[in-house]
Design a protein around this motif. Sequence first.
Motif, PDB file in Angstrom:
ATOM      1  N   SER A 232     -13.385  37.429   2.386  1.00  0.00           N
ATOM      2  CA  SER A 232     -12.948  36.178   3.016  1.00  0.00           C
ATOM      3  C   SER A 232     -11.431  36.068   3.039  1.00  0.00           C
ATOM      4  N   MET A 233     -10.781  36.555   1.995  1.00  0.00           N
ATOM      5  CA  MET A 233      -9.321  36.557   1.961  1.00  0.00           C
ATOM      6  C   MET A 233      -8.765  37.429   3.084  1.00  0.00           C
ATOM      7  N   VAL A 234      -9.354  38.582   3.264  1.00  0.00           N
ATOM      8  CA  VAL A 234      -8.908  39.481   4.329  1.00  0.00           C
ATOM      9  C   VAL A 234      -9.166  38.846   5.698  1.00  0.00           C
ATOM     10  N   GLU A 235     -10.295  38.156   5.823  1.00  0.00           N
ATOM     11  CA  GLU A 235     -10.556  37.469   7.086  1.00  0.00           C
ATOM     12  C   GLU A 235      -9.523  36.379   7.343  1.00  0.00           C
ATOM     13  N   MET A 236      -9.217  35.586   6.311  1.00  0.00           N
ATOM     14  CA  MET A 236      -8.220  34.528   6.474  1.00  0.00           C
ATOM     15  C   MET A 236      -6.884  35.102   6.924  1.00  0.00           C
ATOM     16  N   ASP A 237      -6.480  36.186   6.320  1.00  0.00           N
ATOM     17  CA  ASP A 237      -5.235  36.837   6.720  1.00  0.00           C
ATOM     18  C   ASP A 237      -5.302  37.273   8.174  1.00  0.00           C
ATOM     19  N   HIS A 238      -6.441  37.797   8.580  1.00  0.00           N
ATOM     20  CA  HIS A 238      -6.622  38.210   9.977  1.00  0.00           C
ATOM     21  C   HIS A 238      -6.498  37.012  10.916  1.00  0.00           C
ATOM     22  N   ARG A 239      -7.077  35.884  10.535  1.00  0.00           N
ATOM     23  CA  ARG A 239      -7.014  34.688  11.401  1.00  0.00           C
ATOM     24  C   ARG A 239      -5.564  34.221  11.564  1.00  0.00           C
ATOM     25  N   VAL A 240      -4.800  34.261  10.485  1.00  0.00           N
ATOM     26  CA  VAL A 240      -3.386  33.897  10.601  1.00  0.00           C
ATOM     27  C   VAL A 240      -2.673  34.886  11.522  1.00  0.00           C
ATOM     28  N   GLY A 241      -3.018  36.157  11.410  1.00  0.00           N
ATOM     29  CA  GLY A 241      -2.442  37.161  12.297  1.00  0.00           C
ATOM     30  C   GLY A 241      -2.783  36.918  13.753  1.00  0.00           C
ATOM     31  N   GLN A 242      -3.981  36.429  14.025  1.00  0.00           N
ATOM     32  CA  GLN A 242      -4.343  36.107  15.416  1.00  0.00           C
ATOM     33  C   GLN A 242      -3.434  35.017  15.973  1.00  0.00           C
ATOM     34  N   ILE A 243      -3.112  34.027  15.149  1.00  0.00           N
ATOM     35  CA  ILE A 243      -2.223  32.947  15.602  1.00  0.00           C
ATOM     36  C   ILE A 243      -0.809  33.481  15.847  1.00  0.00           C
ATOM     37  N   THR A 244      -0.286  34.252  14.901  1.00  0.00           N
ATOM     38  CA  THR A 244       1.079  34.771  15.068  1.00  0.00           C
ATOM     39  C   THR A 244       1.155  35.731  16.253  1.00  0.00           C
ATOM     40  N   ASN A 245       0.116  36.522  16.470  1.00  0.00           N
ATOM     41  CA  ASN A 245       0.100  37.430  17.619  1.00  0.00           C
ATOM     42  C   ASN A 245       0.063  36.649  18.925  1.00  0.00           C
ATOM     43  N   ALA A 246      -0.698  35.562  18.955  1.00  0.00           N
ATOM     44  CA  ALA A 246      -0.772  34.751  20.169  1.00  0.00           C
ATOM     45  C   ALA A 246       0.588  34.134  20.496  1.00  0.00           C
ATOM     46  N   LEU A 247       1.287  33.664  19.479  1.00  0.00           N
ATOM     47  CA  LEU A 247       2.624  33.107  19.713  1.00  0.00           C
ATOM     48  C   LEU A 247       3.571  34.182  20.247  1.00  0.00           C
ATOM     49  N   ALA A 248       3.459  35.385  19.692  1.00  0.00           N
ATOM     50  CA  ALA A 248       4.305  36.490  20.161  1.00  0.00           C
ATOM     51  C   ALA A 248       3.968  36.861  21.598  1.00  0.00           C
ATOM     52  N   ASP A 249       2.689  36.917  21.914  1.00  0.00           N
ATOM     53  CA  ASP A 249       2.269  37.276  23.270  1.00  0.00           C
ATOM     54  C   ASP A 249       2.770  36.270  24.306  1.00  0.00           C
ATOM     55  N   MET A 250       2.849  35.001  23.903  1.00  0.00           N
ATOM     56  CA  MET A 250       3.348  33.961  24.813  1.00  0.00           C
ATOM     57  C   MET A 250       4.870  33.900  24.828  1.00  0.00           C
ATOM     58  N   GLY A 251       5.508  34.623  23.912  1.00  0.00           N
ATOM     59  CA  GLY A 251       6.965  34.621  23.852  1.00  0.00           C
ATOM     60  C   GLY A 251       7.558  33.320  23.375  1.00  0.00           C
ATOM     61  N   ILE A 252       6.843  32.607  22.499  1.00  0.00           N
ATOM     62  CA  ILE A 252       7.321  31.294  22.066  1.00  0.00           C
ATOM     63  C   ILE A 252       7.531  31.221  20.550  1.00  0.00           C
ATOM     64  N   GLU A 253       7.671  32.358  19.894  1.00  0.00           N
ATOM     65  CA  GLU A 253       7.895  32.347  18.447  1.00  0.00           C
ATOM     66  C   GLU A 253       9.144  31.558  18.075  1.00  0.00           C
ATOM     67  N   GLU A 254      10.246  31.778  18.829  1.00  0.00           N
ATOM     68  CA  GLU A 254      11.511  31.130  18.475  1.00  0.00           C
ATOM     69  C   GLU A 254      11.479  29.625  18.694  1.00  0.00           C
ATOM     70  N   ASN A 255      10.566  29.172  19.535  1.00  0.00           N
ATOM     71  CA  ASN A 255      10.481  27.742  19.822  1.00  0.00           C
ATOM     72  C   ASN A 255       9.291  27.098  19.119  1.00  0.00           C
ATOM     73  N   THR A 256       8.839  27.724  18.046  1.00  0.00           N
ATOM     74  CA  THR A 256       7.673  27.201  17.326  1.00  0.00           C
ATOM     75  C   THR A 256       7.942  27.174  15.828  1.00  0.00           C
ATOM     76  N   VAL A 257       7.790  25.993  15.237  1.00  0.00           N
ATOM     77  CA  VAL A 257       7.820  25.836  13.789  1.00  0.00           C
ATOM     78  C   VAL A 257       6.427  26.174  13.277  1.00  0.00           C
ATOM     79  N   LEU A 258       6.333  27.223  12.481  1.00  0.00           N
ATOM     80  CA  LEU A 258       5.044  27.660  11.948  1.00  0.00           C
ATOM     81  C   LEU A 258       5.050  27.490  10.434  1.00  0.00           C
ATOM     82  N   ILE A 259       4.080  26.747   9.934  1.00  0.00           N
ATOM     83  CA  ILE A 259       3.947  26.525   8.491  1.00  0.00           C
ATOM     84  C   ILE A 259       2.562  26.971   8.047  1.00  0.00           C
ATOM     85  N   PHE A 260       2.531  27.716   6.956  1.00  0.00           N
ATOM     86  CA  PHE A 260       1.276  28.096   6.321  1.00  0.00           C
ATOM     87  C   PHE A 260       1.323  27.623   4.872  1.00  0.00           C
TER      88      PHE A 260
END
Length: 446
Positions: A232-260
């Motif tokens: 489950s820990m590995v899955e949770m890490d994967h889910r966070v990676g899906q979010i960060t990858n989506a932000l990167a794919d949209m090119g909006i990382e610099e304009n997004t405050v991300l908190i975990f």
Amino acid sequence: MKNATPNIVLILADNLGWGELGCYGGGALRGAPTPNIDRLATQGLLLHNFNVESDCVPTRSALMSGRHPIRTGCLQSVPPGLPQGLNRNEITLAELLSRQGYATAHFGKWHLGDVPGRYPSDRGFDEWYGIPRTTDESQFTSSTGFDPSVVDLPYIMQGRSGSDSEQVKVYDLDTRRGIDAELVDRSIAFMQTHHAANRPFFLYLPLVHLHFPTLPHPDFAGRTGAGDFADSMVEMDHRVGQITNALADMGIEENTVLIFCSDNGPEYRRPYRGTAGPWCGTYHTAMEGSLRVPFIMRWPGKVAPGRVSNEIVHVTDLYATLAAIANAPLPDDRPIDGMDQTSFFLGRQAKSLREGFLFYIKNDLRAVKWRHWKLHFYWEPEVNEGKGKLESPYLFNLLSDQKEESDVLIFNTWVLGPILKMVQAFNQSCEAYPNTKPGAPDTVQA
């Protein structure tokens, strides 16, 4: 086109202890590598002294209202069908951001109201999908002797602002395994939709992992060879990676405050007990293992990468800080316990604005933190294994005594002065602005 106002993505893990992640000394050492979250930590600010409330409900109310739960009456989880949740006279973070033009969504565990008028879509979120209460309930239908005639069945629900929330499907052990995947898919679609419309968005993603029963998605079952918790820990890490990858794919990382971050320290029941690393205790206690949880903030170009701090920050501060980032004025008709930590987060100042805070469990003031000192009025190092209220409080130096083992009050009675002044000021505030009683009816209509 870049929005002038930054997007905000707030991912809240459930029952994630301070010592679970690789960047906090766990990860592979716990049989569960967390490369996505560890990478995120190198890209921004990691806090060693981010503090929350005692468990799920009080922390979520503090996050959404900017106020300690003793003020709002959100003291504990209660069964379905009984009065619970955040009173409608509280102004939520989602309401503040919505007024500033943000698209808002809640995908995950709410735990702040399970009746019409108190669902997320009634409290400032344009849409929501998830569970209104606790993941404990996913065990109901498989429990020996379960009687559906006397208990409200748990459901995954959904809703949109201006419409009634509705039940989607029963929340049982099978749907519990798949819910985080659903939450992330919906989160990505929400971000893509509003990015395409050039509208700033606030995504609140309170994941279900690692709350018990800690069961991985079928795609992750057996992945680590170290059991369901590690999978489950590995899955949770994967889910966070899906979010960060989506932000990167949209090119909006610099304009997004991300908190975990996490809502509280680790579970105390085995086999789901986690770890708080060097700290003692679990949630439902006033030990550091309950108060301190992981916190990572990334905002490229604003928050310096690779920064680590042991300055005190409290979950109520996120309310004031995110409101400031969105240029949303705070309510001025009530005490707001959160502090705007923008300057500290952005590195404009080295010190947090906060020197300490009061820590309640339900109605009892259990402890106060001030600088590197911790004063316990009650002593319960393990859940249900306490001495009750102490005749003479225990004082610990958290820099030299991380395990809270050596009471040093007799040598440092001077510390009582500033701590008891904090208590006095808070009590006076509660007298001037009376606290909401748990279960109090709404005075503001839906």
